[in-house]
Design a protein around this motif. Structure first.
Motif, PDB file in Angstrom:
ATOM      1  N   THR A   1      58.406  71.408  45.800  1.00  0.00           N
ATOM      2  CA  THR A   1      58.613  69.981  46.036  1.00  0.00           C
ATOM      3  C   THR A   1      57.663  69.157  45.184  1.00  0.00           C
ATOM      4  OG1 THR A   1      57.022  69.898  47.864  1.00  0.00           O
ATOM      5  CG2 THR A   1      59.319  70.416  48.419  1.00  0.00           C
ATOM      6  N   VAL A   2      58.014  67.879  45.027  1.00  0.00           N
ATOM      7  CA  VAL A   2      57.152  66.907  44.353  1.00  0.00           C
ATOM      8  C   VAL A   2      57.121  65.651  45.222  1.00  0.00           C
ATOM      9  CG1 VAL A   2      57.527  67.754  42.010  1.00  0.00           C
ATOM     10  CG2 VAL A   2      59.114  66.085  42.973  1.00  0.00           C
ATOM     11  N   THR A   3      56.041  64.895  45.108  1.00  0.00           N
ATOM     12  CA  THR A   3      55.922  63.638  45.831  1.00  0.00           C
ATOM     13  C   THR A   3      56.131  62.498  44.848  1.00  0.00           C
ATOM     14  OG1 THR A   3      54.403  64.580  47.446  1.00  0.00           O
ATOM     15  CG2 THR A   3      54.424  62.193  47.251  1.00  0.00           C
ATOM     16  N   LEU A   4      57.160  61.702  45.114  1.00  0.00           N
ATOM     17  CA  LEU A   4      57.568  60.646  44.208  1.00  0.00           C
ATOM     18  C   LEU A   4      57.415  59.269  44.862  1.00  0.00           C
ATOM     19  CD1 LEU A   4      60.923  62.172  42.897  1.00  0.00           C
ATOM     20  CD2 LEU A   4      58.656  62.368  41.850  1.00  0.00           C
ATOM     21  N   GLY A   5      57.333  58.258  44.036  1.00  0.00           N
ATOM     22  CA  GLY A   5      57.375  56.882  44.485  1.00  0.00           C
ATOM     23  C   GLY A   5      58.059  56.062  43.411  1.00  0.00           C
ATOM     24  N   VAL A   6      58.677  54.954  43.805  1.00  0.00           N
ATOM     25  CA  VAL A   6      59.305  54.048  42.850  1.00  0.00           C
ATOM     26  C   VAL A   6      58.682  52.675  43.049  1.00  0.00           C
ATOM     27  CG1 VAL A   6      61.457  53.041  42.013  1.00  0.00           C
ATOM     28  CG2 VAL A   6      61.457  55.360  42.941  1.00  0.00           C
ATOM     29  N   SER A   7      58.212  52.077  41.953  1.00  0.00           N
ATOM     30  CA  SER A   7      57.468  50.828  42.059  1.00  0.00           C
ATOM     31  C   SER A   7      57.710  49.921  40.862  1.00  0.00           C
ATOM     32  CB  SER A   7      55.963  51.105  42.144  1.00  0.00           C
ATOM     33  OG  SER A   7      55.640  51.902  43.247  1.00  0.00           O
ATOM     34  N   ILE A   8      57.420  48.643  41.082  1.00  0.00           N
ATOM     35  CA  ILE A   8      57.317  47.672  39.992  1.00  0.00           C
ATOM     36  C   ILE A   8      55.845  47.604  39.603  1.00  0.00           C
ATOM     37  CG2 ILE A   8      57.505  45.236  39.366  1.00  0.00           C
ATOM     38  CD1 ILE A   8      59.779  45.054  41.475  1.00  0.00           C
ATOM     39  N   ALA A   9      55.530  47.916  38.374  1.00  0.00           N
ATOM     40  CA  ALA A   9      54.136  47.849  37.925  1.00  0.00           C
ATOM     41  C   ALA A   9      53.716  46.399  37.749  1.00  0.00           C
ATOM     42  CB  ALA A   9      53.975  48.598  36.607  1.00  0.00           C
ATOM     43  N   VAL A  10      52.514  46.073  38.200  1.00  0.00           N
ATOM     44  CA  VAL A  10      51.932  44.764  37.908  1.00  0.00           C
ATOM     45  C   VAL A  10      51.378  44.842  36.486  1.00  0.00           C
ATOM     46  CG1 VAL A  10      50.139  43.100  38.514  1.00  0.00           C
ATOM     47  CG2 VAL A  10      51.411  44.296  40.319  1.00  0.00           C
ATOM     48  N   PRO A  11      51.860  44.013  35.563  1.00  0.00           N
ATOM     49  CA  PRO A  11      51.495  44.156  34.150  1.00  0.00           C
ATOM     50  C   PRO A  11      50.060  43.726  33.866  1.00  0.00           C
ATOM     51  CG  PRO A  11      52.780  42.167  34.457  1.00  0.00           C
ATOM     52  CD  PRO A  11      52.772  42.862  35.793  1.00  0.00           C
ATOM     53  N   GLU A  12      49.610  44.079  32.671  1.00  0.00           N
ATOM     54  CA  GLU A  12      48.284  43.651  32.224  1.00  0.00           C
ATOM     55  C   GLU A  12      48.311  42.177  31.840  1.00  0.00           C
ATOM     56  OE1 GLU A  12      45.827  45.397  32.774  1.00  0.00           O
ATOM     57  OE2 GLU A  12      46.800  47.324  33.103  1.00  0.00           O
ATOM     58  N   PRO A  13      47.203  41.478  32.006  1.00  0.00           N
ATOM     59  CA  PRO A  13      45.900  41.999  32.439  1.00  0.00           C
ATOM     60  C   PRO A  13      45.743  42.083  33.947  1.00  0.00           C
ATOM     61  CG  PRO A  13      45.692  39.667  31.963  1.00  0.00           C
ATOM     62  CD  PRO A  13      47.126  40.029  31.659  1.00  0.00           C
ATOM     63  N   TYR A  14      46.762  41.632  34.687  1.00  0.00           N
ATOM     64  CA  TYR A  14      46.627  41.539  36.142  1.00  0.00           C
ATOM     65  C   TYR A  14      46.450  42.896  36.814  1.00  0.00           C
ATOM     66  CZ  TYR A  14      48.989  37.263  34.640  1.00  0.00           C
ATOM     67  OH  TYR A  14      49.357  36.131  33.962  1.00  0.00           O
ATOM     68  N   GLY A  15      47.184  43.908  36.322  1.00  0.00           N
ATOM     69  CA  GLY A  15      47.115  45.218  36.955  1.00  0.00           C
ATOM     70  C   GLY A  15      45.708  45.782  36.982  1.00  0.00           C
ATOM     71  N   SER A  16      45.045  45.776  35.826  1.00  0.00           N
ATOM     72  CA  SER A  16      43.682  46.315  35.756  1.00  0.00           C
ATOM     73  C   SER A  16      42.693  45.447  36.532  1.00  0.00           C
ATOM     74  CB  SER A  16      43.233  46.439  34.298  1.00  0.00           C
ATOM     75  OG  SER A  16      43.975  47.433  33.626  1.00  0.00           O
ATOM     76  N   GLN A  17      42.893  44.126  36.477  1.00  0.00           N
ATOM     77  CA  GLN A  17      42.007  43.230  37.223  1.00  0.00           C
ATOM     78  C   GLN A  17      42.030  43.560  38.713  1.00  0.00           C
ATOM     79  OE1 GLN A  17      43.555  39.356  36.353  1.00  0.00           O
ATOM     80  NE2 GLN A  17      42.547  39.183  34.348  1.00  0.00           N
ATOM     81  N   LEU A  18      43.225  43.676  39.264  1.00  0.00           N
ATOM     82  CA  LEU A  18      43.345  43.936  40.699  1.00  0.00           C
ATOM     83  C   LEU A  18      42.893  45.349  41.055  1.00  0.00           C
ATOM     84  CD1 LEU A  18      46.717  42.113  41.446  1.00  0.00           C
ATOM     85  CD2 LEU A  18      44.410  41.404  42.130  1.00  0.00           C
ATOM     86  N   GLN A  19      43.128  46.305  40.144  1.00  0.00           N
ATOM     87  CA  GLN A  19      42.670  47.674  40.398  1.00  0.00           C
ATOM     88  C   GLN A  19      41.148  47.735  40.456  1.00  0.00           C
ATOM     89  OE1 GLN A  19      43.517  50.703  37.371  1.00  0.00           O
ATOM     90  NE2 GLN A  19      44.246  52.049  39.000  1.00  0.00           N
ATOM     91  N   GLU A  20      40.478  47.053  39.530  1.00  0.00           N
ATOM     92  CA  GLU A  20      39.016  47.048  39.525  1.00  0.00           C
ATOM     93  C   GLU A  20      38.461  46.319  40.749  1.00  0.00           C
ATOM     94  OE1 GLU A  20      37.005  48.792  37.594  1.00  0.00           O
ATOM     95  OE2 GLU A  20      38.852  49.605  36.734  1.00  0.00           O
ATOM     96  N   LEU A  21      39.100  45.229  41.133  1.00  0.00           N
ATOM     97  CA  LEU A  21      38.674  44.525  42.341  1.00  0.00           C
ATOM     98  C   LEU A  21      38.851  45.422  43.563  1.00  0.00           C
ATOM     99  CD1 LEU A  21      40.156  41.020  41.538  1.00  0.00           C
ATOM    100  CD2 LEU A  21      37.743  41.476  42.044  1.00  0.00           C
ATOM    101  N   ARG A  22      39.972  46.131  43.636  1.00  0.00           N
ATOM    102  CA  ARG A  22      40.211  47.038  44.762  1.00  0.00           C
ATOM    103  C   ARG A  22      39.121  48.103  44.834  1.00  0.00           C
ATOM    104  NH1 ARG A  22      46.004  50.043  46.255  1.00  0.00           N
ATOM    105  NH2 ARG A  22      45.190  51.303  47.979  1.00  0.00           N
ATOM    106  N   ALA A  23      38.774  48.657  43.689  1.00  0.00           N
ATOM    107  CA  ALA A  23      37.692  49.653  43.661  1.00  0.00           C
ATOM    108  C   ALA A  23      36.373  49.028  44.102  1.00  0.00           C
ATOM    109  CB  ALA A  23      37.565  50.246  42.262  1.00  0.00           C
ATOM    110  N   GLY A  24      36.131  47.782  43.659  1.00  0.00           N
ATOM    111  CA  GLY A  24      34.900  47.095  44.004  1.00  0.00           C
ATOM    112  C   GLY A  24      34.758  46.813  45.491  1.00  0.00           C
TER     113      GLY A  24
END
Length: 199
Positions: A3-26
């Motif tokens: 088996t594999v674990t899948l997901g289907v999503s709309i990616a948040v494009p750059e620069p927003y995607g990385s900004q929000l990812q770094e904030l989430r990590a922070g």
């Protein structure tokens, strides 16, 4: 075949995607760097690897018939106390997300599944961390805003390391083609990329 674990999503494009990812990590969300910033269409779903060709073909059909729509993010919301999540709200584009996820999860299609909660499109910025940290995420991003034109979605696979990796992009109105994004992934190897419908 496994088996594999899948997901289907709309990616948040750059620069927003990385900004929000770094904030989430922070904010202290340890999973942040393993989860590309996104709007979920199909949540993590375990499937038999030999279903990959049918899933890809289905996603190609959905994308081919869909058209681009505007996405606009603004402010924060939370699912607490029901679920420990803080998110950035979708203030324009929720209707498009709703229509798209219903087509991707077509009851007669290969990604049909029940949801634990009613579908509510959003961009998660904190999940399962302390109440104080979730409060911080909620207030820090209260004035957040971003917008773009959504032109497609993508299929992701969760690896054994817990990291989500893009397998394919499915541009809207694209007919039978789609864009490989992660050649040689476990799911691709299991399904056989050369013969996979819609690959």
């Amino acid at each position: 075949m496994g088996t594999v674990t899948l997901g289907v999503s709309i990616a948040v494009p750059e620069p927003y995607g990385s900004q929000l990812q770094e904030l989430r990590a922070g904010f202290g969300d340890a999973a942040a760097h393993g989860i590309p910033t996104h709007v979920t269409l199909v949540p993590p779903t375990e499937v038999e690897a030999d279903r990959l060709p049918a899933i890809r073909a289905h996603l190609v059909e959905v994308a081919a018939a869909f058209r681009s729509f505007r996405m606009r993010l603004g402010g924060t919301g939370t699912f607490r106390p029901v679920s420990p999540v803080v998110f950035v709200k979708i203030v324009d584009g929720a209707g498009g997300c709703n229509r798209l996820q219903s087509e991707v999860r077509d009851p007669d299609g290969p990604l049909s599944r029940d949801l634990a909660f009613p579908y509510h499109p959003h961009v998660t910025v904190a999940h399962g961390i302390s109440e104080e940290s979730m409060d911080l995420a909620f207030t820090t991003l209260a004035e957040y805003a971003a917008e773009w034109i959504c032109e497609g979605f993508a299929l992701y696979e969760q690896g054994s390391d817990g990291v989500w990796r893009k397998l394919r992009e499915y541009p809207f109105g694209s007919g039978p083609s789609c864009v490989p994004a992660q050649a040689g992934s476990a799911a691709d190897q299991a399904a056989g990329t050369a013969g996979a419908a819609g690959s």
